[in-house]
Design an enzyme around this catalytic site. Structure first.
Site, mmCIF file in Angstrom:
data_model
loop_
_atom_site.group_PDB
_atom_site.id
_atom_site.type_symbol
_atom_site.label_atom_id
_atom_site.label_comp_id
_atom_site.label_asym_id
_atom_site.label_seq_id
_atom_site.Cartn_x
_atom_site.Cartn_y
_atom_site.Cartn_z
ATOM 1 N N ASP A 197 0.847 -1.190 0.000
ATOM 2 C CA ASP A 197 0.000 0.000 0.000
ATOM 3 C C ASP A 197 0.885 1.243 0.000
ATOM 4 O O ASP A 197 1.851 1.316 -0.765
ATOM 5 C CB ASP A 197 -0.975 -0.044 1.182
ATOM 6 C CG ASP A 197 -2.136 0.930 1.024
ATOM 7 O OD1 ASP A 197 -3.120 0.568 0.364
ATOM 8 O OD2 ASP A 197 -2.040 2.052 1.549
ATOM 9 N N TYR A 353 -3.594 10.922 1.064
ATOM 10 C CA TYR A 353 -4.079 10.872 -0.310
ATOM 11 C C TYR A 353 -4.062 12.268 -0.930
ATOM 12 O O TYR A 353 -3.638 12.446 -2.075
ATOM 13 C CB TYR A 353 -5.499 10.296 -0.352
ATOM 14 C CG TYR A 353 -5.569 8.830 -0.063
ATOM 15 C CD1 TYR A 353 -5.645 7.897 -1.097
ATOM 16 C CD2 TYR A 353 -5.560 8.346 1.248
ATOM 17 C CE1 TYR A 353 -5.713 6.533 -0.844
ATOM 18 C CE2 TYR A 353 -5.621 6.988 1.508
ATOM 19 C CZ TYR A 353 -5.688 6.094 0.470
ATOM 20 O OH TYR A 353 -5.742 4.750 0.725
ATOM 21 N N HIS A 407 -4.393 -7.911 -0.048
ATOM 22 C CA HIS A 407 -3.751 -6.629 0.213
ATOM 23 C C HIS A 407 -3.071 -6.563 1.579
ATOM 24 O O HIS A 407 -2.071 -5.881 1.741
ATOM 25 C CB HIS A 407 -4.807 -5.524 0.115
ATOM 26 C CG HIS A 407 -4.245 -4.137 0.125
ATOM 27 N ND1 HIS A 407 -3.429 -3.661 -0.871
ATOM 28 C CD2 HIS A 407 -4.387 -3.125 1.015
ATOM 29 C CE1 HIS A 407 -3.099 -2.407 -0.605
ATOM 30 N NE2 HIS A 407 -3.661 -2.055 0.539
#
Length: 434
Positions: A197, A353, A407
């Site tokens: 990630d 982000y 993930h």
């Protein structure tokens, strides 16, 4: 003998760290009676959202369904024990390090093995440092003659018990600088970076801009550039180019048994191109507005994270009627949720982000990683690339594709990830002061 040696080493470690003006011991705190009371009241008085009739059988296509959220809330209320979970986490050595005025939380577990090599494990969103709790001891101890490591696990700035950035522009490059400084301050002038990630991208910054110290890069989410028909690719790797062009006509699955999944260009945060990108689009553009609901409601926060722990993980058989995969327990998932909830860091965590997109840091993905690299690709990873896509952008020394996992590899398939890291680490020569 091993226990005695570990005790002696822990005493030395405590002395070493206590002598450092940058480090202070840390323990994950319990909840106050008032915090427990408030959380229980909020979990018992949920206003549930309106949904379609059950006969519609929409599964998870509209997001986290209430039947799944209710299951987890029930466990949270009646079975989850935060004190038990934090006691297990506190069995590791936790510290806070002052890095340029910010206190960053970390776990430091040096190995007693003489050939141990330093490694820093870097999480992403919506994970936290607790993702790695099943891999820390196996990596540290290196049982059965396997490679051992001096293990460092860092909580990213703004995640969990690390101070959040207070000024805009603190993106992945700044985070990589902070992590590199932590490793150097600990005495590790050469180390391996590992992550998935955001940890994968931060590791890439370390592997490109901090090569004086970062000597190896292991990732379970490699992000390559596909072999586009550029003049260089046509000359050097024509078969890879032809394979990709042919797949444009037939679909990926015919020419790529690996069934690749890619995030390209603005599609990384474009919900029109990618139905799973809605959360990224919001967190990359309006994280403040979203954070009011996630900060105020423990169930809202949990549901926001639950969707990702459902969709991004590997389920045996159909996942329509499942919530979490069999490889991740309710307790493991809720411990991760509690780290966000008790520290009030969901807002600061989502800002990573915004910074990434507004700083244009995605350009890092077109720069080659020149240090030894290992890629472990798990079955249901959100970015899943074939080996011939990865090779051109990395000094690839090891590539392994696994038919299971997803993930959250350190939680889902800790044994496979540990073995993968150990095999890679054994190939590298590093220096360590400790």
């Amino acid at each position: 003998v091993i226990a005695d040696t570990r005790l002696q080493y822990n005493l030395f470690l405590s002395f070493f760290h206590n002598m450092s003006p940058l480090l202070e011991p840390f323990e994950i705190p319990s909840l106050t009676d008032e915090q427990k009371k408030t959380l229980n009241e909020r979990l018992q008085s949920v206003t549930w959202p309106q949904e379609l009739d059950k006969s519609q059988n929409v599964g998870w296509s509209y997001g986290a369904p209430s039947w799944a959220v209710k299951r987890v809330v029930d466990h949270w209320l009646n079975k989850f024990d935060w004190d038990r979970e934090r006691a297990q986490l506190n069995s590791f050595h936790h510290y806070k390090m002052n890095v340029n005025g910010s206190k960053i939380h970390l776990i430091h577990e040096p190995s007693i093995q003489p050939q141990a090599k330093p490694i820093v494990l870097i999480h992403g969103w919506p994970g936290s440092f607790c993702e790695f709790r099943k891999v820390i001891a196996p990596l540290r101890d290196g049982a059965d003659g396997k490679q051992a490591f001096h293990v460092v696990v860092v909580s990213l700035p703004g995640f969990g018990f690390s101070d959040p950035p207070t000024k805009k522009g603190y993106g992945l490059a700044e985070t990589a600088k902070t992590i590199n400084q932590i490793m150097v301050n600990l005495g590790y002038n050469e180390y391996i970076a590992q992550g998935g990630d955001w940890g994968s991208l931060i590791g890439r910054f370390l592997a490109i801009y901090h090569t004086k110290n970062c000597k190896g890069y292991h990732t379970n989410m490699p992000i390559p550039m596909p072999p586009l028909p550029t003049p260089t690719n046509v000359i050097i790797r024509p078969l890879s180019v032809l394979r990709m062009l042919a797949s444009a006509l037939t679909g990926f699955n015919y020419f790529y048994p690996e069934k690749p999944k890619v995030l390209m260009g603005t599609g990384f945060a474009n919900a029109t191109w990618d139905s799973d990108a809605g959360y990224r689009a919001i967190q990359a553009t309006r994280p403040y507005t979203l954070s009011f609901g996630l900060t105020d409601s423990p169930v809202g926060l949990m549901a926001w994270l639950l969707e990702k722990f459902h969709v991004w993980t590997y389920h045996e058989g159909s996942s329509d009627d499942a919530d979490l995969p069999s490889t991740i327990s309710y307790d493991e998932f809720l411990t991760n949720v509690m780290i966000y909830w008790t520290t009030n860091t969901i807002s600061s965590s989502t800002r990573i982000y915004y910074e990434y997109f507004n700083l244009g840091e995605g350009k890092i993905n077109i720069q080659k990683v020149g240090i030894p690299t290992a890629a472990a690709v798990f079955q249901n990873e959100i970015v899943k690339a074939p080996e011939d896509w990865i090779k051109p952008g990395y000094d690839l020394k090891q590539y392994t594709s696994y038919p299971v996992g997803g993930h959250f590899a350190a939680m889902e398939q800790s044994g496979l990830l540990v073995d993968d890291i150990q095999r890679f680490g054994a190939k590298l020569k590093l220096k360590s002061k400790l």
